[in-house]
Design a protein around this motif. Structure first.
Motif, mmCIF file in Angstrom:
data_model
loop_
_atom_site.group_PDB
_atom_site.id
_atom_site.type_symbol
_atom_site.label_atom_id
_atom_site.label_comp_id
_atom_site.label_asym_id
_atom_site.label_seq_id
_atom_site.Cartn_x
_atom_site.Cartn_y
_atom_site.Cartn_z
ATOM 1 N N ALA A 117 0.787 4.214 -2.818
ATOM 2 C CA ALA A 117 0.668 5.427 -2.362
ATOM 3 C C ALA A 117 1.761 6.359 -2.815
ATOM 4 N N ALA A 157 -3.529 1.242 -3.251
ATOM 5 C CA ALA A 157 -3.164 1.791 -1.847
ATOM 6 C C ALA A 157 -4.414 1.537 -0.974
ATOM 7 N N ALA A 160 0.764 -1.118 0.210
ATOM 8 C CA ALA A 160 0.036 -0.246 0.144
ATOM 9 C C ALA A 160 0.857 1.429 0.075
ATOM 10 N N ALA A 195 -4.442 5.894 3.569
ATOM 11 C CA ALA A 195 -4.596 5.624 2.155
ATOM 12 C C ALA A 195 -5.844 6.192 1.567
#
Length: 164
Positions: A17, A25, A13, A55
């Protein structure tokens, strides 16, 4: 092992991102949270709740940035995204408090402060950032305390007050 898978997805994730792929993400964050909950590790669950909030915040920020010229659309996006950002951050703080780890609870308050400030709840954001600072200073984490102080200052600046 579900715990190890959760932490692998946490890293996935973060990588998504960093690459501005916020949809991936968010998906990885929710999958990591489900795995953490499945293994019964409260600390991992707190960390994955922070991840979900962050996220979702990244995804919201990207959408707001794309719509920045349309003030009505920005306000609508913030209203719509508010729950996705705040709900996991609030849950994260509650669970961290139950866990009893001040370092972890400081991180949870920091994530909540970021979420509050982004969606426009400056008073709550400042309060959470101050709580993070106090907790981190109590466990001798000067770096965390400094970051929290910067977040307090950002909130005060948003309010038009210069006293951190």
């Amino acid at each position: 092992d579900k715990r190890a898978q959760a932490y692998s997805l946490q890293r996935a994730a973060a990588i998504a991102a960093e690459g501005e792929n916020h949809e991936d993400a968010v998906a990885a964050a929710y999958e990591a949270l489900a795995l953490a909950r499945g293994c019964g590790d409260a600390r991992a669950e707190v960390e994955m709740l922070m991840l979900v909030s962050q996220a979702n915040l990244g995804q919201l920020a990207q959408a707001v940035e794309q719509a920045e010229k349309d003030e009505r659309r920005v306000k609508a996006l913030l209203r719509k995204g508010e729950g996705k950002v705040l709900r996991p951050a609030r849950e994260c703080v509650a669970l961290a408090l139950l866990h009893g780890d001040d370092y972890l609870t400081g991180g949870a308050h920091y994530a909540l402060a970021q979420a509050y400030l982004y969606v426009g709840f400056t008073d709550s954001g400042i309060t959470s950032a101050r709580e993070a600072r106090q907790l981190w200073e109590g466990v001798s984490n000067p770096g965390g305390g400094a970051y929290a102080t910067l977040l307090v200052a950002e909130g005060l600046w948003l309010q038009g007050d210069g006293q951190a």
